[in-house]
Scaffold this motif. Sequence first.
Motif, short mmCIF file in Angstrom:
data_model
loop_
_atom_site.label_atom_id
_atom_site.label_comp_id
_atom_site.label_asym_id
_atom_site.label_seq_id
_atom_site.Cartn_x
_atom_site.Cartn_y
_atom_site.Cartn_z
N VAL A 141 35.72 48.34 50.50
CA VAL A 141 35.26 49.66 50.90
C VAL A 141 34.06 50.06 50.04
O VAL A 141 34.15 50.09 48.81
CB VAL A 141 36.38 50.70 50.76
CG1 VAL A 141 35.87 52.10 51.13
CG2 VAL A 141 37.57 50.32 51.63
N LEU A 142 32.94 50.36 50.69
CA LEU A 142 31.73 50.81 50.01
C LEU A 142 31.48 52.27 50.39
O LEU A 142 31.07 52.57 51.51
CB LEU A 142 30.54 49.94 50.44
CG LEU A 142 30.71 48.43 50.20
CD1 LEU A 142 29.53 47.67 50.79
CD2 LEU A 142 30.87 48.13 48.73
N PRO A 143 31.75 53.21 49.47
CA PRO A 143 31.60 54.63 49.79
C PRO A 143 30.14 55.00 50.05
O PRO A 143 29.22 54.46 49.42
CB PRO A 143 32.11 55.34 48.53
CG PRO A 143 32.85 54.31 47.76
CD PRO A 143 32.22 53.00 48.09
N LEU A 144 29.95 55.95 50.95
CA LEU A 144 28.62 56.51 51.21
C LEU A 144 28.59 57.91 50.61
O LEU A 144 29.20 58.83 51.15
CB LEU A 144 28.34 56.56 52.71
CG LEU A 144 28.30 55.23 53.45
CD1 LEU A 144 28.01 55.45 54.93
CD2 LEU A 144 27.25 54.30 52.85
N GLY A 145 27.89 58.05 49.51
CA GLY A 145 27.73 59.37 48.91
C GLY A 145 26.40 59.99 49.30
O GLY A 145 25.65 59.43 50.10
N ARG A 146 26.09 61.13 48.72
CA ARG A 146 24.81 61.78 49.01
C ARG A 146 23.67 61.18 48.21
O ARG A 146 22.50 61.41 48.51
CB ARG A 146 24.92 63.29 48.75
CG ARG A 146 25.86 64.01 49.71
CD ARG A 146 25.84 65.51 49.53
NE ARG A 146 26.34 65.91 48.22
CZ ARG A 146 25.58 66.38 47.23
NH1 ARG A 146 24.27 66.49 47.40
NH2 ARG A 146 26.11 66.73 46.09
#
Length: 288
Positions: free
Chosen positions: A254-259
Amino acid sequence: MAELAAQDLTLEYGATPVVAGLSCTIPPGKVTMIVGANACGKSTLLRGLSRLLKPAGGAVTLHGQDIRSRPARDLARQMGLLPQHPSAPAGLSVRDLVGRGRYPHRGAFGGWSRADEDAVERALAATDTAHLAGRDVDELSGGQRQRVWIAMALAQETELLLLDEPTTYLDLAHQVEVLDLLTDLNRRRGTTVVIVLHDLNLAARYADHLIALKVGRIVAQGASAAVVTEKLIREVFGLECRVMPDPVSGTPLVLPLGRHHTASAPEGAPTGAPAAAPAGGDVMVAIP
């Protein structure tokens, strides 16, 4: 092998339901990981499965028998539990704490046997804590203390082991070491292992069976490759992400997408499909 199951299980604190009408069967002889967002009921479910929390409804069974009908010592010979925040009396040595894991196996007069001694030595060696045996538990660092508690659980030598966040306080190397150790225990002895874990990527890597919870209900369960999808992560964790095969294990990563610090993918580039489910792997999705 241990056959642990919950039927229509409801668990409450006061009058507030945390787990409601949950049913599941823990696959015997496998490693099961329970994941979900904070306060979704993971630890509460583990407490219910281990008889620490009395159900407000439904039942938990081991080998088809309600665990609440079993004598405590008899149940402790078959089921071990490492809670999230265990505590030890002041002044207790590491060896004495690990030895407490042998309590269910002691005779009527509490005699200490060679089998007990051997079990303690094996547990200390497996967790790399033998050099700490003479020290007081309250003198240890958080990581050392956690490994000692795991040693106590191993010394109990049960067919079923439940652990709530066993990698707490551990650095990454020791997290992997502990999960490898528990996997070895599962593969060599057939021990059924149930773990609540916050690290979704490590959970996906080490799980034979993954249970995803949201507000006390099972959203999905099955092989991690089938459960861990971008859609599920969005639903359970409220997180936008990309899921791709882990280049080391092939399990979902899982690769989180942050701002911030998120590179834009070139137009038309793949967004990272989840790893394909293994042949014969199945997944069960709960329908609200």
